[in-house]
Design an enzyme around this catalytic site. Sequence first.
Site, PDB file in Angstrom:
ATOM      1  N   ASP A 177      42.887  39.787  43.134  1.00 54.85           N
ATOM      2  CA  ASP A 177      41.830  40.669  42.652  1.00 54.85           C
ATOM      3  C   ASP A 177      41.173  40.058  41.404  1.00 54.85           C
ATOM      4  O   ASP A 177      40.834  38.883  41.408  1.00 54.85           O
ATOM      5  CB  ASP A 177      42.399  42.076  42.393  1.00 54.85           C
ATOM      6  CG  ASP A 177      41.335  43.141  42.222  1.00 54.85           C
ATOM      7  OD1 ASP A 177      40.770  43.580  43.238  1.00 54.85           O
ATOM      8  OD2 ASP A 177      41.072  43.527  41.065  1.00 54.85           O
ATOM      9  N   TYR A 307      34.254  45.049  35.713  1.00 61.13           N
ATOM     10  CA  TYR A 307      33.487  44.796  36.937  1.00 61.13           C
ATOM     11  C   TYR A 307      32.046  44.423  36.579  1.00 61.13           C
ATOM     12  O   TYR A 307      31.463  43.522  37.187  1.00 61.13           O
ATOM     13  CB  TYR A 307      33.499  46.035  37.830  1.00 61.13           C
ATOM     14  CG  TYR A 307      34.687  46.109  38.760  1.00 61.13           C
ATOM     15  CD1 TYR A 307      34.532  45.931  40.126  1.00 61.13           C
ATOM     16  CD2 TYR A 307      35.968  46.357  38.274  1.00 61.13           C
ATOM     17  CE1 TYR A 307      35.610  45.992  40.983  1.00 61.13           C
ATOM     18  CE2 TYR A 307      37.060  46.422  39.123  1.00 61.13           C
ATOM     19  CZ  TYR A 307      36.878  46.228  40.478  1.00 61.13           C
ATOM     20  OH  TYR A 307      37.953  46.284  41.321  1.00 61.13           O
ATOM     21  N   HIS A 361      46.377  43.870  49.864  1.00 63.59           N
ATOM     22  CA  HIS A 361      45.750  43.511  48.601  1.00 63.59           C
ATOM     23  C   HIS A 361      46.735  43.464  47.438  1.00 63.59           C
ATOM     24  O   HIS A 361      46.549  42.693  46.505  1.00 63.59           O
ATOM     25  CB  HIS A 361      44.646  44.531  48.306  1.00 63.59           C
ATOM     26  CG  HIS A 361      43.773  44.187  47.144  1.00 63.59           C
ATOM     27  ND1 HIS A 361      42.907  43.126  47.159  1.00 63.59           N
ATOM     28  CD2 HIS A 361      43.632  44.773  45.921  1.00 63.59           C
ATOM     29  CE1 HIS A 361      42.258  43.073  45.997  1.00 63.59           C
ATOM     30  NE2 HIS A 361      42.679  44.058  45.232  1.00 63.59           N
TER      31      HIS A 361
END
Length: 394
Positions: A177, A307, A361
């Site tokens: 990630d 982000y 993930h």
Amino acid sequence: MNLRDFKIHVPDDQIEDLKLRLRTTRFPASINAEQWDDGASLAFIRRLTEHWLNQFDWRVQEARLNRLPQYLATVDGLDIHFVHQTGKGPAPMPLVLTHGWPGSFVEMERIIPLLTDPAAHGHDPADAFHVVVPSLPGFGFSAAPTSPGVSPYRVAGLWLKLMNGLGYERFGAQGGDIGAGVSAWLARRFPEQIIGAHINYIPGSFRPPLGAGLPPVTADEQTYLDTVAAWSSAEGAYAAQQSTRPQTLAYGLTDSPVGLAAWIAEKFRTWSDCGGDVERVFTMDELLTDISIYWFGHMLDASFRIYKEGRLRPLAFETSERVATPLGVAVFPRELPMPPRSWVERGFNVQRWTLMPKGGHFAALEQPELLAEDIRAFFRPLRHALRPPAKSGG
């Protein structure tokens, strides 16, 4: 680097405040309380809330986590929280492991002993690592940035200073990630100090060199790009919000623990190899420990804002540049869309590409043994880079 010991201790009044908020939650309605098609299942979130309020014991989780050797270090004015577990072997390699969102440093709890003491788990002690697991800025117990610009690019620079401050001049990097982005930037920015980077996700911001004079996009690569576009349309609303208006989102989730739990729990279900049953992979206590770290950290705005920072500083290549640092990639079947190897090789020196039999993930939590074995195998031929040069005679 100002280094000091750290133990987690959430004040009693914060725990009581959490319980009050849980008791007074106002739940939404749902056409079908059991289904997840519209987002987090109402029935599941009610059950998670009840467990958080009546069964979950933060103090038990806190005590367990405090058995990990934790520290704070001031790096470029930011207090960075990290775990530092030394390895047991003839020549452990330094390795920095970086988590992502909605994970935390506890993602690495199961994999740390597999990497630091392989002999205790039936593996070669020569594969041991000194493991450092920092919390990203604004996550968990690391301080939030006080100015814009702290992207994965910048975090890579912070991690270099942290590792050098711990006495590790050369080291490996690993992550998934956001942690994959940090690890890739470490490999790209500091090739003389990064022995190799191993990742279990290809950052969405990765844009290899393309254009005139370079090979055209292959059919497999175009299929990947089409898959990403379809996935983004169906599943990418969270990323669009966090990368454009993180502050607006932070108001609601800073005020509502159940809102925060729903936002995070949905991702653990959707992104893991759980077959639609999140409790098949994660216990309620495991989910709530991670969610509680976000809640007690009081820095949700910063954990969302990375982000936006990553979007503003993507891992993009504008020329035929190719990173020389060795890269290893573990591809788990239930991961978010992953490109073909050729796409990554346009920008990186891929030396290992492993198709995993199971997992998603949250690889370090879901399949720590499989991930640890691939990390050990990737770095095994690179360990010679740590050996001092032989002394000449005379």
